[in-house]
Design an enzyme around this catalytic site. Structure first.
Site, PDB file in Angstrom:
ATOM      1  N   ARG A 150       0.813  -1.219   0.000  1.00 25.98           N
ATOM      2  CA  ARG A 150       0.000   0.000   0.000  1.00 25.98           C
ATOM      3  C   ARG A 150       0.844   1.266   0.000  1.00 25.98           C
ATOM      4  O   ARG A 150       0.356   2.329  -0.357  1.00 25.98           O
ATOM      5  CB  ARG A 150      -0.944  -0.019   1.212  1.00 25.98           C
ATOM      6  CG  ARG A 150      -2.076  -1.008   1.038  1.00 25.98           C
ATOM      7  CD  ARG A 150      -3.080  -0.973   2.162  1.00 25.98           C
ATOM      8  NE  ARG A 150      -2.591  -1.602   3.383  1.00 25.98           N
ATOM      9  CZ  ARG A 150      -3.372  -2.015   4.355  1.00 25.98           C
ATOM     10  NH1 ARG A 150      -4.680  -1.871   4.261  1.00 25.98           N
ATOM     11  NH2 ARG A 150      -2.867  -2.575   5.431  1.00 25.98           N
TER      12      ARG A 150
ATOM     13  N   LYS B   5      -1.525 -18.674   8.041  1.00 20.05           N
ATOM     14  CA  LYS B   5      -2.397 -18.745   9.213  1.00 20.05           C
ATOM     15  C   LYS B   5      -2.312 -17.407   9.955  1.00 20.05           C
ATOM     16  O   LYS B   5      -1.306 -16.711   9.852  1.00 20.05           O
ATOM     17  CB  LYS B   5      -2.002 -19.939  10.097  1.00 20.05           C
ATOM     18  CG  LYS B   5      -0.677 -19.785  10.859  1.00 20.05           C
ATOM     19  CD  LYS B   5      -0.913 -19.419  12.303  1.00 20.05           C
ATOM     20  CE  LYS B   5       0.344 -19.347  13.107  1.00 20.05           C
ATOM     21  NZ  LYS B   5       0.198 -18.736  14.415  1.00 20.05           N
TER      22      LYS B   5
ATOM     23  N   HIS C 165       3.596 -22.980   8.272  1.00 15.73           N
ATOM     24  CA  HIS C 165       4.998 -23.271   7.971  1.00 15.73           C
ATOM     25  C   HIS C 165       5.575 -24.348   8.884  1.00 15.73           C
ATOM     26  O   HIS C 165       6.585 -24.967   8.551  1.00 15.73           O
ATOM     27  CB  HIS C 165       5.856 -21.997   8.063  1.00 15.73           C
ATOM     28  CG  HIS C 165       6.081 -21.515   9.455  1.00 15.73           C
ATOM     29  ND1 HIS C 165       5.177 -20.717  10.124  1.00 15.73           N
ATOM     30  CD2 HIS C 165       7.105 -21.721  10.322  1.00 15.73           C
ATOM     31  CE1 HIS C 165       5.631 -20.454  11.329  1.00 15.73           C
ATOM     32  NE2 HIS C 165       6.792 -21.043  11.483  1.00 15.73           N
TER      33      HIS C 165
ATOM     34  N   LYS D 139       8.736 -27.876   8.418  1.00 17.44           N
ATOM     35  CA  LYS D 139       9.980 -28.124   9.142  1.00 17.44           C
ATOM     36  C   LYS D 139      10.448 -29.554   8.857  1.00 17.44           C
ATOM     37  O   LYS D 139       9.650 -30.493   8.814  1.00 17.44           O
ATOM     38  CB  LYS D 139       9.785 -27.913  10.641  1.00 17.44           C
ATOM     39  CG  LYS D 139       9.619 -26.453  11.040  1.00 17.44           C
ATOM     40  CD  LYS D 139       9.472 -26.317  12.542  1.00 17.44           C
ATOM     41  CE  LYS D 139       9.368 -24.861  12.964  1.00 17.44           C
ATOM     42  NZ  LYS D 139      10.619 -24.123  12.705  1.00 17.44           N
TER      43      LYS D 139
ATOM     44  N   ASP E  88      -3.929 -18.952  18.529  1.00 20.62           N
ATOM     45  CA  ASP E  88      -2.654 -18.775  17.843  1.00 20.62           C
ATOM     46  C   ASP E  88      -1.958 -20.093  17.541  1.00 20.62           C
ATOM     47  O   ASP E  88      -1.362 -20.252  16.479  1.00 20.62           O
ATOM     48  CB  ASP E  88      -1.737 -17.889  18.698  1.00 20.62           C
ATOM     49  CG  ASP E  88      -0.450 -17.518  17.990  1.00 20.62           C
ATOM     50  OD1 ASP E  88      -0.509 -17.211  16.784  1.00 20.62           O
ATOM     51  OD2 ASP E  88       0.614 -17.526  18.637  1.00 20.62           O
TER      52      ASP E  88
ATOM     53  N   HIS F 271      -0.531 -25.342  14.471  1.00 20.08           N
ATOM     54  CA  HIS F 271       0.712 -26.020  14.839  1.00 20.08           C
ATOM     55  C   HIS F 271       0.464 -27.298  15.646  1.00 20.08           C
ATOM     56  O   HIS F 271       0.908 -28.390  15.268  1.00 20.08           O
ATOM     57  CB  HIS F 271       1.595 -25.097  15.691  1.00 20.08           C
ATOM     58  CG  HIS F 271       2.105 -23.895  14.966  1.00 20.08           C
ATOM     59  ND1 HIS F 271       1.983 -23.719  13.610  1.00 20.08           N
ATOM     60  CD2 HIS F 271       2.767 -22.798  15.413  1.00 20.08           C
ATOM     61  CE1 HIS F 271       2.530 -22.576  13.255  1.00 20.08           C
ATOM     62  NE2 HIS F 271       3.013 -21.998  14.329  1.00 20.08           N
TER      63      HIS F 271
ATOM     64  N   LYS G 106      12.781 -22.696  25.073  1.00 17.47           N
ATOM     65  CA  LYS G 106      12.127 -22.876  23.777  1.00 17.47           C
ATOM     66  C   LYS G 106      12.232 -24.345  23.418  1.00 17.47           C
ATOM     67  O   LYS G 106      13.332 -24.907  23.360  1.00 17.47           O
ATOM     68  CB  LYS G 106      12.807 -22.020  22.713  1.00 17.47           C
ATOM     69  CG  LYS G 106      12.234 -22.208  21.315  1.00 17.47           C
ATOM     70  CD  LYS G 106      12.951 -21.325  20.308  1.00 17.47           C
ATOM     71  CE  LYS G 106      12.378 -21.514  18.905  1.00 17.47           C
ATOM     72  NZ  LYS G 106      13.042 -20.638  17.909  1.00 17.47           N
TER      73      LYS G 106
END
Length: 521
Positions: A74, A181, A211, A215, A268, A273, A378
């Site tokens: 834009r 997503k 995505h 993986k 989310d 996932h 993580k």
């Protein structure tokens, strides 16, 4: 039962004999000529993921020679500025692996076109014309990929106007549309998005991309399950006690407060996932390794998930929100103190669920799922814990209970597979010790998730995209739960776990009351 068609369009007019590039001992097919039109070309996703992925594909000689990228946005921007911004982004992502010559070659194939997303006239008069000129220049054969790297709030404008401008029609080539997503925020909005897509595109043209599915370690789950005769006979309720799926993040919401306040952790992470990982773990063997049969089996898993009793959610679901704490030794604020977040927010940043898949294979086996932000580490993994042996003849000789056999599929960051089993301690008569047989992907992952996503879209392979019925089935399962949780949310309930911890104590109780325990983060 009628399933959506996975039919691939007839592209004989644009077909050329396949050529291959050898990467790390594997031959990967180079796509046919095509172009990539990125809506949201000045945005973060394009800079951080898409163009760096294109650079790596180009460097590995995996892009077709006849190829170009038309960035659409834009904001007004000169083509030279766009190319410079994209090269700068690639250099930041690959500071030690950037090759100036490859970067310049890719930049020469990057173009930019400013567009009012809501103006049908702009698509008909200007975008279509610009696209035709570039296709003639690069001889890409009308093979087009429209990639929506834009907020969901403008999906509808772009999709409808592509249809109105006749740009969605396949005329002598492939036309695909890629939707990142989230695919809606509840069942109603997901159905609406699917209806809008189907008015302009056919199902085989639509790539609903998660995505995570691209993986390397996620793609390996099916190979591991169905190519090894050792495990498949044991992959059922006779031998498996329970399954744990963890998607833990140690970061907060970063600059995504606007999105996260509207979504929360369940919207989310779970419909995409986590449920995709569950489907790959629980699905039946497809009749063949092809997009249609594989996606059929995933949908069967979603249809077999036992609905939650809305009046007894506390027995099956725990939610949480992080407060202040420490991550990697650094003090961090709680969710409500993050910029852009309401000081009275009841948006969950953590959720744990106990789910049952009611079919012949999994009857009675609980699947424990958890995901959260600002946790201690993580980690994304799938843990399959097997049942103990029927009769433990060593029990009167051992002082401690024996750890069960556990198979762990590590998705990230330490990608690999390990199997825990018991072996005799050397030098003792009766002394067992746990032994881990470990396989690591370290140094073996050659293409990242977005590189596979782009390649599959160019090839016309829908294996890694999510089908219409799968989207609606997962939202049908979760929407009543989300609505009940939101209608009963209490301000005083949160925060209920400290940043840098393993989550709420209630989540530990969810599994401990069943005589089990979460794997450590």
């Amino acid at each position: 039962m009628n399933l959506p068609s996975d039919k691939t369009a007839d592209n004989s007019m644009c077909h050329v004999d396949p050529t291959y590039q050898k990467i790390g001992g594997c031959e990967i097919e180079i796509p046919n000529p095509c172009c990539l039109i990125i809506f949201g070309a000045s945005g973060d996703l394009t800079k951080r993921k898409l163009v760096p992925a294109l650079y790596r594909l180009h460097k590995n000689n995996l892009l077709p020679e006849k190829f170009f990228v038309l960035g659409v946005g834009r904001m007004e921007m000169h083509i030279d500025s766009f190319r410079e911004d994209m090269l700068t982004a690639v250099k930041e992502i690959f500071p030690e692996d950037f090759n100036h010559a490859y970067g310049e070659e890719l930049a020469a194939k990057l173009y930019y076109f400013p567009l009012d997303y809501s103006s049908s006239e702009s698509y008909i008069k200007f975008l279509a014309n610009q696209l035709s000129l570039l296709e003639a220049k690069h001889n890409t054969g009308r093979n087009r990929i429209f990639y929506l790297a834009i907020p969901p709030t403008v999906f509808e404008d772009v999709i409808v106007n592509l249809g109105n401008a006749d740009l969605s029609r396949e005329d002598g080539g492939r036309t695909h549309i890629v939707v990142e997503k989230p695919f809606g925020r509840d069942l109603k909005s997901a159905k609406r998005l699917n209806r809008i897509l189907k008015k302009s595109f056919q199902e085989h043209q639509i790539y609903r991309i998660d995505h995570y599915l691209a993986k390397e370690t996620v793609q390996d789950i099916m190979m591991f399950r169905f190519a090894n005769s050792i495990f498949e006979p044991l992959w059922n309720n006779k031998y498996i006690d329970h399954v744990q799926i963890t998607v833990a993040e140690n970061i907060g919401i970063e600059q995504r407060a606007g999105y996260y306040e509207e979504s929360g952790v369940i919207r989310d992470m779970f419909p995409n996932h986590i449920f995709q990982l569950l489907a790959l773990t629980a699905m039946e063997p497809p009749v063949k390794f092809d997009a249609g049969p594989v996606r059929d089996e995933k949908v069967k898993v979603f249809r077999s998930m036992r609905p939650f009793p809305l009046d007894g959610l506390g027995e099956y679901i725990v939610t949480g929100q992080y407060g202040a704490g420490k991550t990697n030794g650094n003090a961090v604020v709680g969710y409500r103190e993050e910029s852009g977040v309401s000081r009275q927010s009841t948006t969950p940043t953590f959720a744990a669920m106990k789910i049952f898949v009611d079919n012949w294979r999994w009857k009675g086996v609980p699947f424990y799922l958890r995901s959260g932000k600002r946790l201690s580490n993580k980690k994304t993994e799938i843990s399959i814990q097997f049942k103990p042996v029927p009769h433990m003849m060593f029990s009167n000789l051992l002082n401690e209970p024996i750890e069960p056999n556990t198979l762990v599929l590590r998705v990230q960051p330490d990608e690999g597979i390990n199997l825990l089993f018991q072996a005799k301690e050397p030098g003792s008569k009766v002394c067992l010790r746990p032994v881990i047989m470990d396989f690591s992907y370290q140094g073996e992952i050659l293409l990242d998730a977005y590189e596979w996503v782009l390649l599959d879209c160019m090839h016309g392979d829908t294996m890694l995209s999510v089908r219409e019925d799968a989207v609606e089935q997962t939202w049908a399962f979760l929407t009543p739960v989300i609505e009940r949780l939101e209608s009963t949310a209490q301000i005083g309930k949160f925060p209920n776990y400290a940043a840098g911890s393993s989550g709420p104590t209630e989540a530990a109780l969810l599994i401990e009351k069943d005589g089990r325990g979460w794997r450590p983060l």
